[in-house]
Design an enzyme around this catalytic site. Structure first.
Site, mmCIF file in Angstrom:
data_model
loop_
_atom_site.group_PDB
_atom_site.id
_atom_site.type_symbol
_atom_site.label_atom_id
_atom_site.label_comp_id
_atom_site.label_asym_id
_atom_site.label_seq_id
_atom_site.Cartn_x
_atom_site.Cartn_y
_atom_site.Cartn_z
ATOM 1 N N GLY A 9 34.789 48.312 34.672
ATOM 2 C CA GLY A 9 34.092 47.246 35.395
ATOM 3 C C GLY A 9 33.067 47.794 36.372
ATOM 4 O O GLY A 9 32.892 47.279 37.475
ATOM 5 N N GLN A 13 30.279 44.401 41.792
ATOM 6 C CA GLN A 13 29.988 44.804 43.172
ATOM 7 C C GLN A 13 30.729 46.087 43.543
ATOM 8 O O GLN A 13 30.130 47.097 43.929
ATOM 9 C CB GLN A 13 30.394 43.693 44.143
ATOM 10 N N GLN A 84 38.413 39.398 34.987
ATOM 11 C CA GLN A 84 37.832 38.190 35.566
ATOM 12 C C GLN A 84 38.070 38.205 37.079
ATOM 13 O O GLN A 84 39.191 38.390 37.529
ATOM 14 C CB GLN A 84 38.500 36.964 34.908
ATOM 15 N N SER A 85 37.015 38.025 37.876
ATOM 16 C CA SER A 85 37.121 38.282 39.314
ATOM 17 C C SER A 85 36.992 37.058 40.218
ATOM 18 O O SER A 85 36.976 37.194 41.435
ATOM 19 C CB SER A 85 36.056 39.308 39.724
ATOM 20 N N SER A 126 44.735 42.334 44.970
ATOM 21 C CA SER A 126 44.040 41.276 45.705
ATOM 22 C C SER A 126 44.973 40.609 46.706
ATOM 23 O O SER A 126 46.175 40.460 46.457
ATOM 24 C CB SER A 126 43.499 40.227 44.734
ATOM 25 N N GLU A 128 45.104 37.656 47.143
ATOM 26 C CA GLU A 128 45.532 36.394 46.543
ATOM 27 C C GLU A 128 46.985 36.435 46.077
ATOM 28 O O GLU A 128 47.592 35.384 45.850
ATOM 29 C CB GLU A 128 44.632 36.044 45.355
ATOM 30 N N TYR A 150 44.477 33.484 38.993
ATOM 31 C CA TYR A 150 43.969 34.805 39.364
ATOM 32 C C TYR A 150 45.027 35.566 40.169
ATOM 33 O O TYR A 150 45.317 36.731 39.898
ATOM 34 C CB TYR A 150 42.686 34.643 40.182
ATOM 35 N N ARG A 185 27.286 40.739 45.720
ATOM 36 C CA ARG A 185 28.210 39.700 45.279
ATOM 37 C C ARG A 185 27.517 38.775 44.273
ATOM 38 O O ARG A 185 26.351 38.423 44.460
ATOM 39 C CB ARG A 185 28.657 38.856 46.464
#
Length: 320
Positions: A9, A13, A84-85, A126, A128, A150, A185
Site C-alpha cells: 500500500g 498517505q 481499504q482505509s 487502528s 477504531e 473497518y 490525505r
C-alpha cells in the site's frame, strides 16, 4: 549492505511518507500496489521519490500474489499498510473491507513465515478497534469494542499478528495509530474535505460545506511523524504493540472552527449538517495514551490539532 523494506500500500498517505523516511535512512525500498503499472502514484511523485522505489503489483487477498512479492523483494522489514482505509466506506463495502485487511494481513504473515530470510513485520492497526472508551485515554491494555466493519477487520488482523508472534516466533507487531492527517490525505477524508472547502471559500466560493456529526471528538496527529514510530517498532530487540497518538482530543466542530478562523472566516456561515453523512454507528470520543511509545521507543508527537491544521493550510497554499 543496505536494509531492504517492503511497503504494502505504498501509494497511500502513510506508505508515501514512510517510503521517504526509509530512503532517508538508506534503505532499499520496495512497494506494492494492486496495479503497479496502471496506478498514478501521485503522492510518491509529489514527494519526489517515485523513481527511487521499486514497485510490484500485489493483491493482498491472493496468497500467491503476496508470496511472490516477498520472494522478489526479500525484505528485512515489511510494513503492511494495504487494505481499504475508510471507516465510512466500510459500511457500504464491509466484505471488501474485511477481506482486504484481515485476509490480506494473514497472507502477509504466512508468507513472511515461509521466507528463508528472517523478516520483521509491522501491521498498521487502528484506534477504531477500541470503539467508545467514554473519554478514557486508550492504552495498549484497553479492551476492544469496534463499531464499524473497518474496526472489526482491524481488530481481527491485530489478533492474527499476536498469534503469529506467539505461535511461530515471528517478529511481528501492531502500531495502533490514532487519526493522523496531512495534505496527502484522500479527499473523502473529513479533515481534507474541511481544509479544501475552507480554502475555496476564502478565495470567494459561495459553497456550503456539508458534514455529519460535529460533536464527535478525535485525537489528530501529523502523519509524517507517525511513520517514524512505525520504523522504531521494528528496531527493538523484541516485538511489541504500541499506541501512537497525541493524547489530546478535540471535537470535529473545533477542527472546523479552527480551520475557518485561521482564514478569517465564520464557519457557521459556511457549514451545514446533513444526515446523509452520519454513520450507522460512530465513536463519540477517541483519544490515545502513547506513554509506552515514549518510554520504550523515545517517540513523542510534536504537532497536535492546531499545528496539524496550520501545516495542512500552509501546504495547500504552496500548491496554489
Amino acid at each position: 549492505m543496505k536494509k531492504i523494506a517492503l511497503i504494502t500500500g505504498i501509494s497511500g498517505q502513510d506508505g508515501s511518507y514512510l517510503a521517504k523516511f526509509l530512503l532517508s535512512k538508506g534503505y532499499e525500498v520496495w512497494g506494492t500496489s494492486r496495479d503497479a503499472q496502471g496506478s498514478n502514484f501521485f503522492r510518491l511523485k509529489k514527494l519526489d521519490i517515485f523513481n527511487k522505489v521499486k514497485l510490484i503489483s500485489m493483491l493482498p487477498e491472493d496468497f500467491r500474489s503476496v508470496l511472490v512479492a516477498l520472494q522478489k523483494s526479500l525484505p528485512d522489514e515489511v510494513y503492511n499498510l494495504a487494505g481499504q482505509s475508510s471507516v465510512s466506506l466500510s459500511f457500504d463495502q464491509p466484505v471488501e473491507t474485511v477481506q482486504s485487511i484481515t485476509i490480506g494481513t494473514l497472507n502477509l504473515l504466512e508468507s513472511s513465515r515461509m521466507l528463508k530470510k528472517s523478516t520483521r513485520v509491522y501491521y498498521a492497526g487502528s484506534s477504531e478497534i477500541f470503539g467508545n472508551t467514554n473519554g478514557v485515554m486508550a492504552s495498549e491494555k484497553q479492551p476492544f469494542h469496534p463499531q464499524s466493519p473497518y474496526g472489526v477487520a482491524k481488530a481481527s488482523a491485530f489478533w492474527m499478528v499476536d498469534n503469529y508472534r506467539n505461535a511461530y516466533n515471528l517478529f511481528a507487531c501492531t502500531g495502533i495509530l490514532f487519526n493522523h492527517e496531512s495534505p496527502l490525505r484522500p479527499k473523502r477524508f473529513v479533515t481534507q474535505k474541511i481544509i479544501s472547502s475552507a480554502l475555496r471559500v476564502a478565495k470567494g466560493s459561495d459553497e456550503v460545506l456539508e458534514l455529519g456529526r460535529l460533536d464527535i471528538s478525535r485525537d489528530w496527529g501529523w502523519a509524517p511523524e507517525y511513520v517514524e514510530a512505525m520504523w522504531l517498532m521494528l528496531q527493538q530487540d523484541s516485538p511489541e504493540d504500541y499506541i501512537v497518538a497525541t493524547g489530546e482530543t478535540n471535537t470535529l466542530e473545533s477542527f472546523v472552527s479552527e480551520t475557518f478562523d485561521s482564514l478569517g472566516l465564520d464557519w457557521k456561515k459556511h457549514v451545514r449538517q446533513e444526515k446523509k453523512f452520519m454513520r450507522p454507528t460512530d465513536i463519540e470520543i477517541s483519544v490515545g495514551d502513547a506513554s509506552k511509545a515514549y518510554q520504550k521507543l523515545g517517540w513523542k508527537p510534536k504537532n497536535k490539532m492546531k499545528e496539524v491544521i496550520s501545516l495542512m493550510l500552509e501546504e495547500h497554499n504552496k500548491k496554489a
